[in-house]
Write an enzyme that holds these catalytic residues in place. Structure first.
Site, PDB file in Angstrom:
ATOM      1  N   ASP A   1       0.015   5.741  -1.193  1.00  0.00           N
ATOM      2  CA  ASP A   1      -0.985   7.514  -1.339  1.00  0.00           C
ATOM      3  C   ASP A   1      -2.307   6.794  -0.520  1.00  0.00           C
ATOM      4  O   ASP A   1      -2.820   6.044  -0.717  1.00  0.00           O
ATOM      5  CB  ASP A   1      -0.429   8.185  -2.437  1.00  0.00           C
ATOM      6  CG  ASP A   1       0.777   8.027  -2.364  1.00  0.00           C
ATOM      7  OD1 ASP A   1       1.748   7.568  -2.417  1.00  0.00           O
ATOM      8  OD2 ASP A   1       1.277   8.731  -4.061  1.00  0.00           O
TER       9      ASP A   1
ATOM     10  N   MET B   1       1.030  -0.906   0.127  1.00  0.00           N
ATOM     11  CA  MET B   1      -0.095   0.100   0.293  1.00  0.00           C
ATOM     12  C   MET B   1       0.966   0.938  -0.202  1.00  0.00           C
ATOM     13  O   MET B   1       1.718   1.274   0.241  1.00  0.00           O
ATOM     14  CB  MET B   1      -1.077   0.302   1.006  1.00  0.00           C
ATOM     15  CG  MET B   1      -1.830   1.518   1.990  1.00  0.00           C
ATOM     16  SD  MET B   1      -2.411   1.376   2.783  1.00  0.00           S
ATOM     17  CE  MET B   1      -1.464   1.363   4.134  1.00  0.00           C
TER      18      MET B   1
END
Length: 480
Positions: free
Chosen positions: A35, A33
């Site tokens: 932004d 993961m």
């Protein structure tokens, strides 16, 4: 099976293998993961989308992950919202934002094309264009048939479409504006603005912020919003080309100023760092349920080792922060309910630290120190075990903090002018989680983020000083 179905099935079949996720900092169910995207309050929940590769713990072709929450501690993971399944986004659905229009949730994102997926960069083969998807239920999204909505046709000469991304949309007096980061012909970062009446047909409006050539920076993830009678522009900074990577540190800045939307002119008044640590990038804000301005950010240590592969995930978000402007500066306060999620474990009042004050800690908790007016030098050790710790050296008399750690990066973090004028409040608040520390100085004046995925970190805390006077030492354990 299409790419969206494939991603969602993979997550369901493999998420049970993931371990060592943080307790109250948001992280993905599985995979990589980065932004935060599409951060918005919609239909009674805070929705958070995010750059996502469910298949591995490293960056690759980007999807949009999706989760929702009411309190930023308890999250419900939702199906992956976007997959790179169209010709215009075939190598990634890159970052963007969300906005509500006529009851529907609109996502505007960057469709990325790069046959080499970034591993052998050839700018002549790279293009980034802005695309739209929409949903009536906030879960299942349909991409606009006429995507992309902002591309070569709308981008003026003098800008490079190979670095043209991260649309953040806002509405002002019935007109939609979109700020975007772009590389100009001088290969430096710039933030430009487009406008629209319907989120689908866009035209170039103006350039609102330009970097200096000698700064050697490229800008990413712009965000523009009104706050306490001013406008705030947030963006992340990175080296504009690889040759500057040794001198330019990835960081996030804010600029306070005035914005004239009719003329498309932003007048900067003050620029500062948003976070003084080394692990805070690509933040995004939204208007909260009660009109607050809330911010959440990706916590990532650049150019450092990734978590152990057996964890099965990589990446986490900061705790949300409420923003205000005070005395011309941007202030940040944690936006989680401690009373509902933490229990008081240790409380000392008006204590004189002659040698060492020991606090038995847990993997996740909260530590507050209130310094007396005549406090001098002392050291706080966090995540302490027999041989290692993260040390915060406090020199209150000289308004200085130095953070050194045996975990993660060995580079010190130095914070100057951190306690304000003599006689002003001096507080340190630490939000401690399995892989991170977020330090709020003087309640809301400066923030420092730190991450480290090392295994077997200690949990104990100690405070060492020679007569340091602390008005309060408070430790709370996370209840989850």
């Amino acid at each position: 099976m299409n790419r969206l179905q494939k991603a969602n099935e993979y997550i369901q079949q493999n998420k049970a293998k993931v371990s060592s996720r943080p307790y109250y900092h948001f992280s993905p169910e599985i995979g990589w993961m980065n932004d935060p995207n599409g951060f918005i309050f919609y239909q009674g929940y805070y929705h958070l989308f995010y750059q996502y590769n469910p298949y591995d713990v490293v960056w690759d072709s980007m999807h949009w992950g999706h989760a929702k929450t009411k309190d930023f501690v308890n999250w419900e993971y939702l199906p992956v919202a976007l997959a790179n399944d169209k010709a215009y986004d075939t190598h990634g659905c890159f970052s963007g934002s969300a906005i509500e229009k006529d009851g529907k949730l609109y996502l505007i994102y960057t469709g990325h094309i790069d046959p080499n997926i970034g591993f052998d960069r050839d700018e002549s083969e790279i293009s980034e264009r802005q695309c739209v998807a929409f949903s009536s239920d906030g879960v299942h999204f349909e991409k606009y048939p006429l995507n992309p909505v902002i591309g070569e046709k709308q981008l003026p000469e003098g800008y490079l479409i190979c670095d043209f991304r991260d649309p953040k949309v806002l509405e002002v007096d019935g007109t939609y504006y979109c700020v975007l980061s772009v590389r100009n012909a001088e290969r430096r970062g710039e933030i430009i603005m487009f406008k629209s009446k319907d989120l689908l047909d866009w035209e170039f409006h103006s350039s609102i912020f330009q970097t200096k050539f000698e700064d050697n920076t490229l800008l990413e993830c712009p965000d523009l919003f009104e706050l306490d009678g001013k406008y705030v522009l947030i963006f992340s900074e990175m080296p504009c080309d690889p040759e500057f990577s040794e001198q330019i540190q990835n960081k996030t800045s804010y600029v306070i100023g005035e914005m004239d939307f009719e003329k498309g002119v932003f007048k900067p008044e003050k620029k500062e760092l948003l976070d003084h640590g080394q692990t805070f990038y690509a933040p995004q804000t939204t208007e909260g349920q009660n009109g607050e301005r809330l911010l959440i950010s990706w916590m990532h240590r650049w150019h450092q080792t990734t978590p152990p592969r057996e964890y099965g995930f990589n990446g986490m978000m900061s705790i949300p922060r409420q923003l205000t402007i005070k005395n011309g500066d941007l202030q940040q306060r944690p936006f989680i309910d401690r009373g509902s999620n933490f229990d008081l474990s240790v409380l000392h009042e008006n204590v004189v630290v002659e040698e060492q004050l020991e606090i038995p800690g847990k993997e996740a908790g909260y530590l507050k120190l209130a310094l007396a007016d005549d406090a001098q030098k002392f050291t706080i050790e966090l995540n302490k075990n027999e041989t290692k710790s993260t040390r915060v050296e406090v020199d209150a008399a000289n308004n200085k903090l130095v953070i050194l750690s045996d975990y993660g990066s060995k580079e010190p973090i130095v914070l100057e002018n951190c306690f304000g004028a003599p006689g002003s409040e001096k507080t340190l608040e630490f939000y401690l989680d399995l892989h991170s520390v977020e330090l709020f100085v003087n309640a809301d004046e400066k923030v420092v983020s730190f991450t480290a995925y090392d295994q077997n970190k200690g949990t104990d805390i100690s405070i060492t000083g020679s007569g340091a006077v602390l008005k309060e030492v408070r430790y709370e354990t996370f209840r989850g």
